[in-house]
Write an enzyme that holds these catalytic residues in place. Structure first.
Site, short mmCIF file in Angstrom:
data_model
loop_
_atom_site.label_atom_id
_atom_site.label_comp_id
_atom_site.label_asym_id
_atom_site.label_seq_id
_atom_site.Cartn_x
_atom_site.Cartn_y
_atom_site.Cartn_z
N ASP A 147 0.01 2.67 -4.07
CA ASP A 147 -0.79 2.62 -5.30
C ASP A 147 -1.73 1.41 -5.30
OD1 ASP A 147 1.93 3.54 -5.44
OD2 ASP A 147 1.79 3.76 -7.61
N TRP A 221 -3.49 7.98 -3.99
CA TRP A 221 -4.11 6.67 -4.21
C TRP A 221 -4.62 6.10 -2.89
CZ3 TRP A 221 -5.16 6.10 -9.00
CH2 TRP A 221 -4.23 6.21 -10.06
#
Length: 386
Positions: A147, A221
Site C-alpha cells: 500500500d 496499489w
C-alpha cells in the site's frame, strides 16, 4: 436499481466523467461522504486524484475548482496542513499531497509549495529498514506494505523531478524494487501484502518475514505505483528498465489469477473457490488502470490487451449499477484491510474475506474512474478515436 451492461455507454470517458460528476454533486465537500475521513487522509487523495485525471483529460474547470475547494479546507496560508502531523511518519498521509502539484503549477500560490516541502520533509526523515525501505508507519516498525508504495513513491518521484532532486528519483526507484524483492513469491509471481524485516509480527513468516496472503488491492496499489512513478523517472535512469521488467513479470502473473467467467480478480487472489472469497472491485479496477496505462506507454507486452479489456468489461457488467436518477454506484468494494495494529488484523485468509464490503467506497470509485480514463486513452492511442 438496474444492472448496467458493459456496452450501455459508448466510451469509457462517459463512465469516468459521469461517475465523477455524480460524486461531486452528491458531496461538494469530501467530508460529507460517510465513507471518507474528515481528517487529512489518503482516501481523500484517492478521490481527488481521480477527479484530477478527469480534469487533465477534459480541461473542464469544474473539476479543478472541486479539487482546490476541497484541498483549501486543509492547506493553510502558511503552508501548514490542518490535522496533519509530520511526526506520525505515516506514508498514507503523503498520498493527498499529490494534488498539490497541479494546484501549485496552475495557481503559483506559495502555500501549495510550502505544503509540498512539508510532506517531502517527512519522507526525508521517514524511518527505514536496513536497506533504506520506508517503514509504512512509525507505529509499524521495520514493516513495508505494498500500500505504502502507492501512497508515497509517485509523490516522491514527482517532487524530485519538479524540483530537480536526482537523489529523490533514485529513492523512489529503490522503494519499488526493494519491496518487490522482499514480497514476491517465486512460484506464483504474486506479491504478499507486507514484509516485516524484524520478524516480530505474528503474521510474518519465520524465514521470509512476509504476510501469508496475496491481497488484491495491495497488489493493485503497487501496480499503480509503478506506472505512476514511471511518469516521472527519466528514460535514462539506470533503474527504469529493471522497474519495467518486474512490472511486466508481475502483470503476466496476474492474468493467471483473473477469473475467466467475469474478468475480475478475487479479494484473495489465488484462492478461487475458497469459502467466503469474492470478486473484488477496487483491486480489479486498479489492475485495469495499470494494464491500460502500461499498454499505452508500451511498458507491457501487447498480449495483455485482452486481459485489460476483459477486466474493464467485467467491472461494468458485475460491479456497476445506475439508479433511476442515472447516478452511478460501485459494488463489491472491500472497505479496508491491514496488518497488525489490532489483534484481528492477523493477515489470515479469514481476516481478508470477512472484512466488510461497501457500496461506493472512495477507494473503489476513484480506482474505477481512473481505470475508465486509462481505457479511453488506450483506445484513442491505438485506434485513433476522439
Amino acid at each position: 436499481m438496474s444492472l448496467v451492461i458493459g456496452e450501455t455507454k459508448t466510451f469509457a470517458w462517459e463512465w469516468s466523467q459521469e461517475t465523477a460528476k455524480d460524486y461531486m454533486r452528491k458531496y461538494p465537500y469530501l467530508h460529507q461522504d460517510p465513507h471518507a475521513d474528515e481528517r487529512w487522509h489518503y482516501e481523500r487523495g484517492c478521490m481527488l486524484k481521480a477527479i484530477a485525471d478527469v480534469w487533465a483529460n477534459t480541461g473542464d474547470q469544474q473539476y479543478f475548482d472541486y479539487i482546490q475547494r476541497n484541498m483549501d479546507t486543509f492547506i493553510q496560508d502558511d503552508g501548514t496542513i490542518r490535522s496533519y502531523y509530520l511526526e506520525e511518519y505515516n506514508l498514507d498521509q503523503i498520498n493527498t499531497g499529490k494534488l498539490l502539484f497541479p494546484l501549485y503549477q496552475k495557481t503559483g500560490q506559495e502555500k501549495y509549495k510550502q505544503a509540498l516541502d512539508l510532506l517531502f520533509t517527512q519522507l526525508k526523515g521517514q524511518p527505514r529498514t536496513s536497506e533504506d525501505g520506508f517503514w509504512h508507519k512509525k507505529v509499524y516498525p521495520y514493516q513495508m506494505w505494498l500500500d505504502g508504495l502507492y501512497m508515497a513513491s509517485p509523490f516522491l518521484a514527482e517532487y524530485a523531478k519538479t524540483f530537480d532532486i536526482p537523489a529523490g528519483l533514485d529513492d523512489a526507484a529503490r522503494q519499488i524494487l526493494l519491496v518487490e524483492s522482499k514480497t514476491r513469491d517465486p512460484i506464483t509471481g504474486l506479491l504478499y501484502h507486507g514484509w516485516d524485516e524484524s520478524g516480530e509480527q505474528k503474521w510474518a513468516h519465520h524465514e521470509t518475514g512476509c504476510s501469508p496472503h496475496f491481497w488484491s488491492r495491495a497488489m493493485g496499489w503497487y501496480a499503480m505505483a509503478i506506472v505512476d512513478v514511471l511518469d516521472h523517472l527519466p528514460r535514462d535512469h539506470e533503474k527504469r528498465g529493471q522497474i519495467i521488467g518486474i512490472f511486466e513479470r508481475m502483470m503476466q502473473s496476474l492474468r493467471y489469477v483473473q477469473d475467466d467467467a467475469t474478468g475480475l480478480w478475487y479479494q484473495v487472489l489465488d484462492r478461487d473457490g475458497w469459502k467466503g472469497n469474492y470478486l473484488e472491485a477496487s483491486g480489479s479496477s486498479m489492475f485495469v488502470y495499470a494494464y491500460a496505462k502500461g499498454l499505452r506507454q508500451k511498458y507491457l507486452s501487447s498480449n495483455l490487451r485482452e486481459t485489460a479489456e476483459k477486466g474493464f468489461h467485467g467491472l461494468l457488467q458485475h460491479c456497476v449499477e445506475v439508479d433511476e436518477q442515472e447516478a452511478t454506484h460501485l459494488h463489491r468494494g472491500n472497505g479496508g484491510a491491514g496488518l497488525g495494529g489490532n489483534p484481528y488484523r492477523d493477515g489470515s485468509y479469514e481476516y481478508y474475506v470477512n472484512e466488510p464490503t461497501r457500496q461506493n467506497d472512495p477507494k473503489t470509485v476513484s480506482a474505477f474512474i481512473m481505470a475508465c480514463i486509462e481505457m479511453e486513452r488506450l483506445k484513442v492511442k491505438t485506434e485513433g478515436l476522439s
